[in-house]
Design a protein around this motif. Structure first.
Motif, PDB file in Angstrom:
ATOM      1  N   CYS A   1       0.755  -0.896  -0.069  1.00 59.67           N
ATOM      2  CA  CYS A   1      -0.224   0.072  -0.017  1.00 59.67           C
ATOM      3  C   CYS A   1       1.368   0.943  -0.296  1.00 59.67           C
TER       4      CYS A   1
ATOM      5  N   CYS B   1      -0.150   2.880   3.698  1.00 59.00           N
ATOM      6  CA  CYS B   1       0.424   2.118   5.173  1.00 59.00           C
ATOM      7  C   CYS B   1       1.398   1.128   4.785  1.00 59.00           C
TER       8      CYS B   1
ATOM      9  N   SER C   1       1.422  -1.573   3.880  1.00 57.77           N
ATOM     10  CA  SER C   1       1.668  -2.954   4.724  1.00 57.77           C
ATOM     11  C   SER C   1       0.582  -3.428   3.005  1.00 57.77           C
TER      12      SER C   1
ATOM     13  N   CYS D   1      -4.817  -0.154  -0.058  1.00 57.28           N
ATOM     14  CA  CYS D   1      -5.273  -1.373   0.728  1.00 57.28           C
ATOM     15  C   CYS D   1      -6.414  -1.153   1.868  1.00 57.28           C
TER      16      CYS D   1
ATOM     17  N   CYS E   1      -6.877   1.594   4.385  1.00 60.33           N
ATOM     18  CA  CYS E   1      -6.215   3.147   4.201  1.00 60.33           C
ATOM     19  C   CYS E   1      -7.929   4.105   3.477  1.00 60.33           C
TER      20      CYS E   1
HETATM   21 ZN   LIG Z   1      -2.683   1.021   3.681  1.00 66.14          ZN
END
Ligand SMILES: [Zn+2]
Length: 242
Positions: free
Chosen positions: A153, A156, A158, A175, A178
């Motif tokens: 992402c 963030c 991830s 993602c 978010c």
């Molecule tokens: Zn994210």
């Protein structure tokens, strides 16, 4: 200064006055340059038919900031087969316009040069295919540093793993934690794009029809975000691809 021998693709040409031509060249040695070809419209001796869009040439160039001067040019490949087919022409013009729109002037980009050469060779050998066009685009974006992160992402960080990524208007992939906005992109599309980056060869990776729209969306969006103008050849390409 002595003229320098260079290898280049003619990306675009502009007639200037009655006899001259200004050309954009994507050179192996210096990346994108603009050059003035005095007498190019009249002097078949010095330039022949070399200064045609998407021709691959050897040229003698006097390099200057701004506008260089072409002394002489010789065709290495005019891509005769591409020129007999409207769809082929549309794809080749698009590739040239894309390189010209996204590449900074005067920066050597040998990897992009090789990609461009490989794509034109492919178009000369095979009918234009969407797989090849998308392969060209993702690799071009990657080389220029414009590729969105396909692994994690943009907000963030991830990892996407098997979850669906969301494409945002600025070209980022995010993602679902978010944001819930954006167009979904499946894991299959992310895998297709990643595998295009993992091989340097056209024709090994085929774009499955069920992810055509998604992948197209992501790449069209990324191109639009980074090109500072609308690409004229895109309309032509869409017409012949229907
Ligand atoms: Zn994210």
């Amino acid at each position: 200064m002595h003229p320098e021998k260079i290898q280049a693709f003619v990306l675009s040409t502009l007639d200037y006055g009655d006899s001259d031509r200004i050309v954009s060249l994507f050179t192996l040695e210096h990346g994108l340059i603009k050059a003035f070809a005095r007498g190019a419209k009249k002097s078949r001796k010095r330039f022949g038919a070399a200064l045609e869009t998407f021709a691959r040439i050897d040229a003698h160039v006097r390099l200057k900031n701004g506008l260089s001067g072409i002394q002489q040019a010789e065709i290495q490949n005019i891509y005769p087969r591409i020129r007999t087919d409207l769809a082929g022409i549309a794809h080749a013009l698009y590739a040239c316009e894309l390189v010209e729109a996204l590449t900074p002037e005067g920066h050597p980009l040998p990897r992009l040069y090789r990609l461009h050469a490989a794509y034109l060779d492919r178009l000369e050998a095979e009918k234009p295919a969407e797989s090849d066009r998308r392969f060209f685009e993702i690799n071009l974006l990657n080389i220029l540093g414009y590729r969105p992160s396909l692994e994690s992402c943009a907000r963030c960080n991830s990892p996407f793993t098997e979850s669906v990524a969301l494409l945002q208007e600025n070209g980022d992939l995010t993602c679902r934690s978010c944001t819930t906005g954006g167009r979904p992109l499946t894991a299959a599309s992310l895998r297709f794009l990643s595998s295009c980056l993992g091989t340097g060869k056209f024709g090994l990776i085929i774009l499955p029809s069920e992810i055509r729209a998604e992948v197209g969306n992501l790449l069209d969006n990324a191109v639009a975000v980074h090109a500072d103008k609308r690409l004229k050849s895109l309309e032509f390409l869409r017409q012949v691809s229907e």
